[in-house]
Design an enzyme around this catalytic site. Sequence first.
Site, short mmCIF file in Angstrom:
data_model
loop_
_atom_site.label_atom_id
_atom_site.label_comp_id
_atom_site.label_asym_id
_atom_site.label_seq_id
_atom_site.Cartn_x
_atom_site.Cartn_y
_atom_site.Cartn_z
N CYS A 1 11.13 -38.90 -24.15
CA CYS A 1 10.61 -40.15 -24.74
C CYS A 1 9.08 -40.23 -24.77
CB CYS A 1 11.10 -41.37 -23.96
SG CYS A 1 12.64 -41.20 -23.08
N GLY B 1 20.63 -33.10 -37.22
CA GLY B 1 20.54 -34.36 -37.96
C GLY B 1 20.54 -35.57 -37.04
N LYS C 1 7.14 -37.42 -26.76
CA LYS C 1 7.57 -37.59 -28.15
C LYS C 1 6.88 -38.78 -28.80
CE LYS C 1 10.80 -40.25 -29.04
NZ LYS C 1 12.18 -40.73 -28.92
N CYS D 1 12.69 -37.77 -19.69
CA CYS D 1 12.00 -38.83 -20.41
C CYS D 1 10.48 -38.68 -20.31
CB CYS D 1 12.43 -40.19 -19.85
SG CYS D 1 11.59 -41.56 -20.61
N TYR E 1 18.93 -37.97 -33.71
CA TYR E 1 17.65 -38.67 -33.67
C TYR E 1 16.50 -37.76 -33.26
CZ TYR E 1 17.45 -39.43 -28.54
OH TYR E 1 17.36 -39.27 -27.18
N ILE E 2 16.76 -36.78 -32.40
CA ILE E 2 15.67 -35.91 -31.96
C ILE E 2 15.19 -35.04 -33.13
CG2 ILE E 2 15.03 -34.03 -30.38
CD1 ILE E 2 16.90 -35.30 -28.30
N THR F 1 17.19 -43.48 -21.61
CA THR F 1 16.52 -43.76 -20.35
C THR F 1 16.88 -45.13 -19.76
OG1 THR F 1 14.74 -42.21 -20.55
CG2 THR F 1 14.20 -44.27 -19.44
N HIS G 1 5.81 -66.45 -40.58
CA HIS G 1 5.33 -66.05 -41.91
C HIS G 1 3.84 -65.70 -41.88
CE1 HIS G 1 5.36 -65.90 -46.25
NE2 HIS G 1 4.26 -66.62 -46.26
N GLU H 1 10.78 -61.92 -40.81
CA GLU H 1 11.21 -63.27 -41.18
C GLU H 1 12.45 -63.22 -42.08
OE1 GLU H 1 8.71 -65.61 -44.00
OE2 GLU H 1 7.45 -63.83 -44.10
N GLY I 1 21.97 -30.39 -30.25
CA GLY I 1 22.84 -30.96 -29.22
C GLY I 1 22.30 -30.71 -27.83
N GLY J 1 17.06 -41.97 -13.94
CA GLY J 1 18.10 -42.62 -13.15
C GLY J 1 17.93 -42.37 -11.67
N GLU K 1 13.39 -37.33 -35.69
CA GLU K 1 12.08 -37.80 -35.21
C GLU K 1 11.04 -36.67 -35.30
OE1 GLU K 1 13.48 -41.18 -31.95
OE2 GLU K 1 13.02 -39.18 -31.24
C1 LIG Z 1 13.17 -35.09 -27.04
C2 LIG Z 1 13.84 -36.27 -26.39
C3 LIG Z 1 13.46 -37.55 -26.74
C4 LIG Z 1 14.06 -38.64 -26.14
N1 LIG Z 1 13.66 -39.89 -26.52
C5 LIG Z 1 14.22 -40.98 -25.95
C6 LIG Z 1 13.79 -42.28 -26.31
O1 LIG Z 1 12.93 -42.47 -27.17
N2 LIG Z 1 14.36 -43.35 -25.69
C7 LIG Z 1 15.32 -43.19 -24.72
O2 LIG Z 1 15.79 -44.18 -24.16
N3 LIG Z 1 15.76 -41.96 -24.37
C8 LIG Z 1 15.22 -40.86 -24.96
N4 LIG Z 1 15.65 -39.60 -24.58
C9 LIG Z 1 16.76 -39.48 -23.60
C10 LIG Z 1 16.25 -39.65 -22.17
O3 LIG Z 1 15.19 -38.76 -21.94
C11 LIG Z 1 17.38 -39.39 -21.19
O4 LIG Z 1 18.48 -40.21 -21.54
C12 LIG Z 1 16.98 -39.70 -19.75
O5 LIG Z 1 15.88 -38.93 -19.37
C13 LIG Z 1 18.17 -39.43 -18.81
O6 LIG Z 1 17.78 -39.66 -17.49
P1 LIG Z 1 18.54 -38.93 -16.30
O7 LIG Z 1 18.01 -39.53 -15.03
O8 LIG Z 1 19.99 -38.96 -16.52
O9 LIG Z 1 18.13 -37.39 -16.38
P2 LIG Z 1 16.73 -36.66 -16.54
O10 LIG Z 1 15.64 -37.59 -16.90
O11 LIG Z 1 16.97 -35.50 -17.41
O12 LIG Z 1 16.42 -36.16 -15.06
C14 LIG Z 1 17.21 -35.19 -14.43
C15 LIG Z 1 16.34 -34.43 -13.44
O13 LIG Z 1 17.18 -33.67 -12.59
C16 LIG Z 1 16.56 -32.43 -12.32
N5 LIG Z 1 17.62 -31.51 -11.90
C17 LIG Z 1 18.62 -30.98 -12.63
N6 LIG Z 1 19.45 -30.25 -11.86
C18 LIG Z 1 18.95 -30.31 -10.58
C19 LIG Z 1 19.37 -29.76 -9.33
N7 LIG Z 1 20.49 -29.06 -9.22
N8 LIG Z 1 18.61 -30.00 -8.24
C20 LIG Z 1 17.46 -30.76 -8.33
N9 LIG Z 1 17.04 -31.30 -9.50
C21 LIG Z 1 17.78 -31.08 -10.61
C22 LIG Z 1 15.89 -32.08 -13.64
O14 LIG Z 1 14.83 -31.15 -13.43
C23 LIG Z 1 15.40 -33.44 -14.11
O15 LIG Z 1 14.07 -33.69 -13.69
C24 LIG Z 1 15.06 -38.46 -25.14
C25 LIG Z 1 15.45 -37.17 -24.78
C26 LIG Z 1 14.85 -36.09 -25.40
C27 LIG Z 1 15.28 -34.70 -24.99
#
Ligand SMILES: Cc1cc2nc3c(=O)[nH]c(=O)nc-3n(C[C@H](O)[C@H](O)[C@H](O)COP(=O)(O)OP(=O)(O)OC[C@H]3O[C@@H](n4cnc5c(N)ncnc54)[C@H](O)[C@@H]3O)c2cc1C
Length: 452
Positions: free
Chosen positions: A48, A176, A51, A43, A178-179, A311, A435, A440, A262, A15, A182
């Site tokens: 993601c 239980g 994984k 991610c 998705y993580i 993500t 098909h 389908e 969690g 994000g 998977e």
């Molecule tokens: C094992 C696993 C598998 C996943 N698989 C999927 C999938 O298949 N598809 C999917 O859509 N989503 C998946 N997700 C979820 C997805 O990764 C998250 O929803 C997504 O990364 C959230 O993005 P974000 O920007 O909110 O935070 P993040 O991507 O977590 O980024 C946050 C960043 O902020 C940094 N940060 C934290 N605190 C501070 C601070 N105070 N100062 C500076 N930096 C800081 C962290 O180091 C991190 O790099 C998965 C998650 C996990 C754990």
Amino acid sequence: MSFDYDLFVIGGGSGGVRAARVAAGDTGAKVALAEEDRYGGTCVIRGCVPKKLMVFASEYADMVGDAQAYGWDIKAGAFNWGHFRGKMHAELDRLEGIYRNILKNNGVESFDARAKLVDAHTVELSDGTRKTAKHILIATGGHPVKPDIPGAELAITSNEIFHLETLPKTMLIVGGGYIASEFAGIMNGLGVKTTQFYRGAQILRGFDDEARGLVCEEMCQAGIDVHLGTNVLEMRKEGDQIWVKATNGEERLFDHVMFATGRAPNADDLGLEALGIERGRKGEILVDDYSQTGVPSVFAIGDVTDRVNLTPVAIREGMAFVETVFKGNPTKPDHELIPTAIFTQPEMGTVGLSEEDAAEQEPIDVYSTSFKPMQQAFAGRAQRVLMKLVVSKASRKVLGCHIVAPGAGEMIQLAGIAVKMGATKEDFDRTVAVHPTMSEELVTMKTPVRSA
Ligand SMILES: Cc1cc2nc3c(=O)[nH]c(=O)nc-3n(C[C@H](O)[C@H](O)[C@H](O)COP(=O)(O)OP(=O)(O)OC[C@H]3O[C@@H](n4cnc5c(N)ncnc54)[C@H](O)[C@@H]3O)c2cc1C
């Protein structure tokens, strides 16, 4: 009042990077971003991407057997974890470099530092320097949490699984969701004797009952030892292994235990309390429909807000924030009808309401078919797939589509467009079948299997 920046983003994950890039690149805003760990965030570095690479790696085991059944004279060799892990981390390094460059090329100044809020327009970096900004965006994501039980420190989480020195012979996965589910498939596919404990009655809570039931059944068929209604009571080190006592009274030894029980938002020590920014029950930052906190200059997006933790959703929230704040076009991120995939083996793709949720909302017809797909059936595998549509009796709109099948993630992306557009069952029906394919069946199911 003048500020160092128009926008300061805390967190360089899905994000944060997208919001920073679009604000700077599209609107010319002066933007800075702080990342305390690695660019790309959960991610790219520990979610993601690695994984999915592990899912791919783990699926080759079955493919060799299938190829033999199709007449290929090939033999499965051993899986070399060290080789794969090295390649996987090289790929993550490459992607992290891309994320750094995206920021640089769009004129975003980045700080390799932890950041926290000092006041409504000031952040402090870990080296003590302070920066001011007209707007601050918190995109700090979340982290895995372990249950508070004796010996929990012996277990790993999804953060560590990508760094294992060697593949264990036996592994317990607790959870239980998705993580957990998977990784049970991944480890099993890589040849690890895998056990999964989940305290609830069925894995993948919240998804369609029929779909998650089939996933669980197929996971068991594939050799995963799934124990439902079971949790870990305590653990201790015993030689090189971990002794686990379960709530069902069983005591067993595992080489590794992974908790996927969690995740919690990264919202501690950010200075939120001093500013009066409110947090919810799980510690998430509370925001309005425009991702704005109670402090007008401070916004939050992504997992730290615990809305829909995916993500593409964090990215959409970041883009909606830029539209609202930097493009003068107030935009709410749309959390309705989000298609999603669960990369279990078999995969699940889902969009819209489960049969159970839809039935609570209004009278429905359920169209569902489960069968052995041609490719695997020919190879002698008993695996079954599911294609299911949940349809409103009144409007005939497809309220939910659930697919359990190889490639379900790819299929649901496309079915998701139709469902998002409000397609009716009759719209599906007048679409000519492709098909021979598995999907389908989505356009050829004639009579409801049940109504509710
Ligand atoms: C094992 C696993 C598998 C996943 N698989 C999927 C999938 O298949 N598809 C999917 O859509 N989503 C998946 N997700 C979820 C997805 O990764 C998250 O929803 C997504 O990364 C959230 O993005 P974000 O920007 O909110 O935070 P993040 O991507 O977590 O980024 C946050 C960043 O902020 C940094 N940060 C934290 N605190 C501070 C601070 N105070 N100062 C500076 N930096 C800081 C962290 O180091 C991190 O790099 C998965 C998650 C996990 C754990």
